[in-house]
Enzyme design. Sequence first.
Site, short mmCIF file in Angstrom:
data_model
loop_
_atom_site.label_atom_id
_atom_site.label_comp_id
_atom_site.label_asym_id
_atom_site.label_seq_id
_atom_site.Cartn_x
_atom_site.Cartn_y
_atom_site.Cartn_z
N TYR A 189 58.20 33.85 30.21
CA TYR A 189 59.18 34.80 30.74
C TYR A 189 59.41 35.99 29.81
O TYR A 189 58.91 36.01 28.69
CB TYR A 189 60.47 34.13 31.16
CG TYR A 189 61.33 33.38 30.17
CD1 TYR A 189 61.08 33.35 28.81
CD2 TYR A 189 62.44 32.68 30.65
CE1 TYR A 189 61.91 32.66 27.94
CE2 TYR A 189 63.27 31.97 29.79
CZ TYR A 189 63.00 31.97 28.44
OH TYR A 189 63.83 31.28 27.60
N GLU A 190 60.11 36.98 30.32
CA GLU A 190 60.29 38.28 29.65
C GLU A 190 58.94 38.97 29.40
O GLU A 190 58.76 39.66 28.40
CB GLU A 190 61.06 38.14 28.34
CG GLU A 190 62.42 37.48 28.47
CD GLU A 190 63.33 38.20 29.45
OE1 GLU A 190 63.10 39.39 29.72
OE2 GLU A 190 64.26 37.56 29.95
N GLY A 191 58.02 38.79 30.32
CA GLY A 191 56.68 39.36 30.18
C GLY A 191 55.77 38.34 29.52
O GLY A 191 55.97 38.02 28.34
#
Length: 591
Positions: free
Chosen positions: A436-438
């Site tokens: 997550y978060e890229g």
Amino acid sequence: MFEYRAPLKDMQFILHDVFQISSRFTDLNLNDELSEDLINSVLEEAGRIAETLMAPLNQSGDEQGCQFEAGQVTTPEGFVDAYRTYASGGWIGLSGDPEYGGQGMPKLLTVSIEEMMMAANSSLALYAVLTAGGALAIARHASESLKQTYLPKLYDGSWSATMCLTEAQAGTDLSMLKTRAEPEGEAYRITGSKMFITGGEHDLTDNIVHLVLAKLPGAPAGAKGVSLFLVPKYLPESPDQTNGVSCGSIEHKMGLLGSATCVMNFDQAKGFLVGEPHNGLACMFTMMNYERLTIGLQGLALGDASYQVAARYADERRQGRSARGTQSPDDAGDSLLVHADVRRMLLTMRANSEAARALAVYVGSQLDIAHYHPEAESRKKAEWRVAVLTPVAKAAFSDRGFEACVLGQQVLGGHGYVREWGQEQKVRDARIAQIYEGTNGIQALDLMGRKVVYDRQGMLDDLIGEVESFAQELPGSQAPFAEGLQNALSDLQAAVAHVRSASVEMPDEVGAASVPFLDLLSIVMYGYMWARMSMTAQSKLDSGEGDSDFCQAKIHVADYYLRRCMPKTHALRKEIEAGSDSVMSMPAALF
């Protein structure tokens, strides 16, 4: 099961001895009351909270998980009281704007606080760090009216914040968003559905403030047409009436079971524009970049917590005999620490965790300089460092943190696979940090493409120059590190030159090289941190200052990193120079 211990001594060593942060405050427009004593007091109190308030709820929170019923989410037993106790201490607004109730502490200090909380209880910590990140985006980009209404409530923890980006058809590619915003007077009506929203619904706070990406009518196509909106669950003037915001479900996940991951539906919800129209991604990236460093810290934190368990277990567990002969003749076996492979695993875990901790403080200091330094040139150079190192921190910290969790599980053998020791939970909780978060692959592609190959400012070259100058100025006692850094930098520069040249004719070179290049740069930066720590520890030993055992341990771990980890840069360089043909030549139909 061993209890979590906040690594205060190591944090104080990095902050005060390696980076000498108190002297750096004189160059910045920061809190005049900051001192070594105050910083130590803050760290010690945060460590106490992590150990006594958050850590005891970690395993029970994992076992109970979040419950969803009729649109409502109930967090695990004890979470509500713990969150409110944490918030009442001012921890959520620690780095917030003092004008609206924040405490104005520098980022280079708050990274240590976040690490401790993530290590103690990542599920519970996520609600707080997302709120801090949302408050940062509002403080930087929202109108004065929105700041006055929302920031004090976010800083004091009575309200929380989320980040609503992902949709079923739009993950990494946010240009495919379908959520829309219709103007209505000075506000907007937001309609659409978002998924994978951490903390989208819960029972910890009185209100939840959603930062939502959506498109206005007639917006330009693609990412340039995305705007950012503040959409509260309850409007401040109508606290008893929901604002068209509802939770459709929560995800059934591998880990972080005490953190609610929600599908959020917005049905004509009233929202307010943050920043300029069609500039939503730039505004949201203020929060995303904050969270990317924080999620990297999650990986670091869980890896260090895994090391703590594994090191104490290895010391106490008796199994087999040393290759050098019996070490504990009165026991049925020797400590696991006599075995070279166990030491390899523990030293790898520790070397990566302590280097990441130092690099987190370094990146935090660059964020502070970029925001507070009075000189434009210093701010610009710091912004370059942040741009290059944010993907490194997010990806390397979480990759190596997950590796440390797996190694820690391996040290315990069968005990690492069962729930009682907590190692299997760390593995499950740490895995998401790589996604997550890229995803880490996207972080690597961003670094290799935008920050290296297509950069025209020389951001990476400037960072390389800093490390090169440091290596050249190392004292004679650090000659092995000077040589090691120069060799690693040579591999890094050769890799950069290859991809910049080859990508002119073969654009796939960027993607093919991106992950090994991020690994290569992270090894260089970890080596830079270890050289600084080794030099500082040796200086303290030579002067008779500080804890001799602590400094000796630093030097031993630094030597391990230098001899066993840094040589990997050469293999990564060769992998990058092998080019993209072997990656891209197989026809898609053969996969």
